[in-house]
Scaffold this motif. Sequence first.
Motif, PDB file in Angstrom:
ATOM      1  N   SER A 142       0.745  -1.330   0.159  1.00 30.72           N
ATOM      2  CA  SER A 142      -0.080   0.002  -0.259  1.00 30.72           C
ATOM      3  C   SER A 142       0.825   1.357  -0.187  1.00 30.72           C
ATOM      4  CB  SER A 142      -1.126  -0.084   1.259  1.00 30.72           C
ATOM      5  OG  SER A 142      -1.679   1.590   1.434  1.00 30.72           O
ATOM      6  N   VAL A 143       2.122   1.011   0.730  1.00 31.48           N
ATOM      7  CA  VAL A 143       2.863   2.036   0.862  1.00 31.48           C
ATOM      8  C   VAL A 143       3.613   3.036  -0.361  1.00 31.48           C
ATOM      9  CG1 VAL A 143       4.971   3.332   2.182  1.00 31.48           C
ATOM     10  CG2 VAL A 143       3.234   2.180   3.677  1.00 31.48           C
ATOM     11  N   ALA A 144       3.891   2.176  -1.178  1.00 32.15           N
ATOM     12  CA  ALA A 144       4.744   1.755  -2.314  1.00 32.15           C
ATOM     13  C   ALA A 144       3.961   2.581  -3.884  1.00 32.15           C
ATOM     14  CB  ALA A 144       4.954   1.114  -2.708  1.00 32.15           C
ATOM     15  N   ARG A 145       2.615   1.801  -3.606  1.00 32.86           N
ATOM     16  CA  ARG A 145       1.496   2.266  -4.656  1.00 32.86           C
ATOM     17  C   ARG A 145       1.218   4.224  -4.353  1.00 32.86           C
ATOM     18  NH1 ARG A 145      -0.157   0.064  -8.418  1.00 32.86           N
ATOM     19  NH2 ARG A 145       0.850  -1.879  -7.970  1.00 32.86           N
ATOM     20  N   SER A 146       1.441   4.456  -2.711  1.00 34.43           N
ATOM     21  CA  SER A 146       1.240   5.230  -2.715  1.00 34.43           C
ATOM     22  C   SER A 146       1.681   6.919  -2.619  1.00 34.43           C
ATOM     23  CB  SER A 146       0.624   5.521  -0.952  1.00 34.43           C
ATOM     24  OG  SER A 146       0.233   7.045  -0.912  1.00 34.43           O
ATOM     25  N   LEU A 147       3.001   5.571  -2.702  1.00 31.06           N
ATOM     26  CA  LEU A 147       4.294   6.894  -2.308  1.00 31.06           C
ATOM     27  C   LEU A 147       4.132   7.289  -4.628  1.00 31.06           C
ATOM     28  CD1 LEU A 147       6.396   6.016  -0.540  1.00 31.06           C
ATOM     29  CD2 LEU A 147       5.337   8.040  -0.910  1.00 31.06           C
ATOM     30  N   ALA A 148       3.609   6.105  -5.116  1.00 33.80           N
ATOM     31  CA  ALA A 148       3.494   6.346  -6.713  1.00 33.80           C
ATOM     32  C   ALA A 148       2.841   7.794  -6.785  1.00 33.80           C
ATOM     33  CB  ALA A 148       3.532   5.712  -7.151  1.00 33.80           C
ATOM     34  N   MET A 149       1.653   7.554  -6.298  1.00 32.47           N
ATOM     35  CA  MET A 149       0.521   8.598  -6.493  1.00 32.47           C
ATOM     36  C   MET A 149       0.840   9.828  -6.728  1.00 32.47           C
ATOM     37  SD  MET A 149      -2.216   6.356  -5.698  1.00 32.47           S
ATOM     38  CE  MET A 149      -2.987   4.877  -6.541  1.00 32.47           C
ATOM     39  N   VAL A 150       1.903   9.894  -4.864  1.00 34.03           N
ATOM     40  CA  VAL A 150       2.172  10.926  -5.074  1.00 34.03           C
ATOM     41  C   VAL A 150       2.894  11.532  -5.749  1.00 34.03           C
ATOM     42  CG1 VAL A 150       3.400  12.226  -2.753  1.00 34.03           C
ATOM     43  CG2 VAL A 150       1.434  10.879  -2.606  1.00 34.03           C
ATOM     44  N   ALA A 151       4.647  10.619  -6.239  1.00 32.66           N
ATOM     45  CA  ALA A 151       5.276  10.965  -6.908  1.00 32.66           C
ATOM     46  C   ALA A 151       4.910  11.609  -8.657  1.00 32.66           C
ATOM     47  CB  ALA A 151       6.330  10.415  -7.146  1.00 32.66           C
ATOM     48  N   SER A 152       3.484  11.441  -8.914  1.00 33.30           N
ATOM     49  CA  SER A 152       2.980  11.489 -10.342  1.00 33.30           C
ATOM     50  C   SER A 152       1.635  12.319 -10.384  1.00 33.30           C
ATOM     51  CB  SER A 152       2.783  10.237 -11.016  1.00 33.30           C
ATOM     52  OG  SER A 152       1.756   9.556 -10.465  1.00 33.30           O
ATOM     53  N   ASN A 153       1.373  13.270  -8.826  1.00 31.53           N
ATOM     54  CA  ASN A 153       0.183  13.661  -9.130  1.00 31.53           C
ATOM     55  C   ASN A 153      -0.740  12.798  -9.387  1.00 31.53           C
ATOM     56  OD1 ASN A 153      -1.521  15.599  -7.500  1.00 31.53           O
ATOM     57  ND2 ASN A 153      -1.480  16.518  -9.639  1.00 31.53           N
ATOM     58  N   ASN A 154      -0.867  11.340  -9.021  1.00 33.54           N
ATOM     59  CA  ASN A 154      -1.903  10.326  -9.842  1.00 33.54           C
ATOM     60  C   ASN A 154      -2.308  10.418 -11.410  1.00 33.54           C
ATOM     61  OD1 ASN A 154      -3.448   7.492  -9.906  1.00 33.54           O
ATOM     62  ND2 ASN A 154      -5.436   9.268  -8.685  1.00 33.54           N
ATOM     63  N   THR A 155      -1.103  10.883 -11.976  1.00 32.78           N
ATOM     64  CA  THR A 155      -1.242  11.224 -13.639  1.00 32.78           C
ATOM     65  C   THR A 155      -0.715  10.332 -14.319  1.00 32.78           C
ATOM     66  OG1 THR A 155       0.600  12.808 -13.774  1.00 32.78           O
ATOM     67  CG2 THR A 155      -2.157  13.586 -13.280  1.00 32.78           C
ATOM     68  N   VAL A 156      -0.753  10.233 -15.639  1.00 33.16           N
ATOM     69  CA  VAL A 156       0.053   9.801 -16.993  1.00 33.16           C
ATOM     70  C   VAL A 156       1.261  10.095 -16.670  1.00 33.16           C
ATOM     71  CG1 VAL A 156       0.211   7.888 -19.240  1.00 33.16           C
ATOM     72  CG2 VAL A 156      -1.912   8.234 -17.302  1.00 33.16           C
ATOM     73  N   VAL A 157       2.818   9.387 -16.995  1.00 34.93           N
ATOM     74  CA  VAL A 157       3.936  10.231 -17.048  1.00 34.93           C
ATOM     75  C   VAL A 157       3.575   9.509 -18.777  1.00 34.93           C
ATOM     76  CG1 VAL A 157       6.096  10.751 -17.015  1.00 34.93           C
ATOM     77  CG2 VAL A 157       3.941  10.647 -14.670  1.00 34.93           C
ATOM     78  N   PHE A 158       3.972   9.753 -19.667  1.00 35.10           N
ATOM     79  CA  PHE A 158       4.480   9.800 -21.397  1.00 35.10           C
ATOM     80  C   PHE A 158       5.523  10.216 -21.736  1.00 35.10           C
ATOM     81  CE2 PHE A 158       0.930  12.609 -21.418  1.00 35.10           C
ATOM     82  CZ  PHE A 158       1.102  12.346 -22.504  1.00 35.10           C
ATOM     83  N   GLN A 159       6.001  11.437 -21.365  1.00 35.22           N
ATOM     84  CA  GLN A 159       7.005  12.061 -21.392  1.00 35.22           C
ATOM     85  C   GLN A 159       8.279  11.812 -20.821  1.00 35.22           C
ATOM     86  OE1 GLN A 159       7.046  13.152 -24.418  1.00 35.22           O
ATOM     87  NE2 GLN A 159       5.129  13.396 -25.401  1.00 35.22           N
ATOM     88  N   PHE A 160       9.540  11.233 -21.887  1.00 30.20           N
ATOM     89  CA  PHE A 160      10.382  11.233 -20.781  1.00 30.20           C
ATOM     90  C   PHE A 160      11.876  11.518 -21.080  1.00 30.20           C
ATOM     91  CE2 PHE A 160       8.277   6.779 -21.735  1.00 30.20           C
ATOM     92  CZ  PHE A 160       7.414   6.522 -19.907  1.00 30.20           C
TER      93      PHE A 160
END
Length: 332
Positions: free
Chosen positions: A141-159
């Motif tokens: 739960s913690v790791a997925r929550s941190l992923a949401m925080v890092a991306s603001n729960n958006t899709v990242v497709f430009q690298f």
Amino acid sequence: MAVTLDQTIAQKQHTFLSRLFSNQTFWVVIAVVLACLFLSVATDSFATSKNLFNITRNVTFTAIVALGMTFVIITGGIDLSVGSVLCLSSMVLAVTMHAGYSIEVGILASIATALVVGAFNGMLIAYLGFPPFVVTLGMLSVARSLAMVASNNTVVFQFGPDHQKLLALGGGAWLFGIANPVLYMIVLALITGFILRWTKFGRHIFAIGGNEHAATLTGVPVKQIKVAVYMISALSAGLAGIIQTGWLGAVTTNLGNGMELQVIAATVIGGANLAGGVGTAIGAIVGAALIEVIRNSLGLLGINAFWQGTFIGGAIILAVLFDRIRNFRRSD
């Protein structure tokens, strides 16, 4: 009574065949081969180059994480956080590169994140005595929550400036037309097999899984090795996340959702024992291959995809049943 050379050779052959036929991985390989033969005859699209390319490439993500999970399961532990760690590592890579940093910096940040998570899991389990199930379930739960925080729960497709390099890393085929993820899987499987078979570290892992108390009494650094195996498990998830990001060309916060079931299933189906002490690199690969063939066959045969969980769960139960029967025969 003297034993002749012919009797000795016959005994060795009998022992080899007995070991082979009692080996769970062997029967899973047979199941994979039979399934592939059946699907090749029953459908027109299974044996096509495009479908086989997709199968081999899709196997790699589960297989790579399963290789790391094998270390943990051999010690008698479990890691339920691998799917979320994969997502978090992928998101760290994507966000770092999106901010303009190079692919090298992004990969280092992703790997460092995975190792920190793995070390945290291992420290709680080894030094504080927390149950692996509880710790890794919480980290799921913690790791997925941190992923949401890092991306603001958006899709990242430009690298960023190294966008194409990342896509080539995960989606290219640099050697003989073989998908890059397959090459990475082979290399990591060889490394895993070598560590488990030929190194002192590998022997200590099996010793802990066989009898942790006895391993401690014989001087095995049990706590340090436990931390190390959880770091390896997280690292494998991080590497799979990097590769999958390059293959997909985008990262979402549901990436790797439910992957822990497939990974654990692959290791158990491949012959690993959840009680510890048993597991191989080839078993993890073969188990992942069977799962992918099952998943692929459902669509080709027109079976509702919702049955996938039933087939995978049934395969796990059969694998455990096979192991129980084998242990029962040995005890007799």
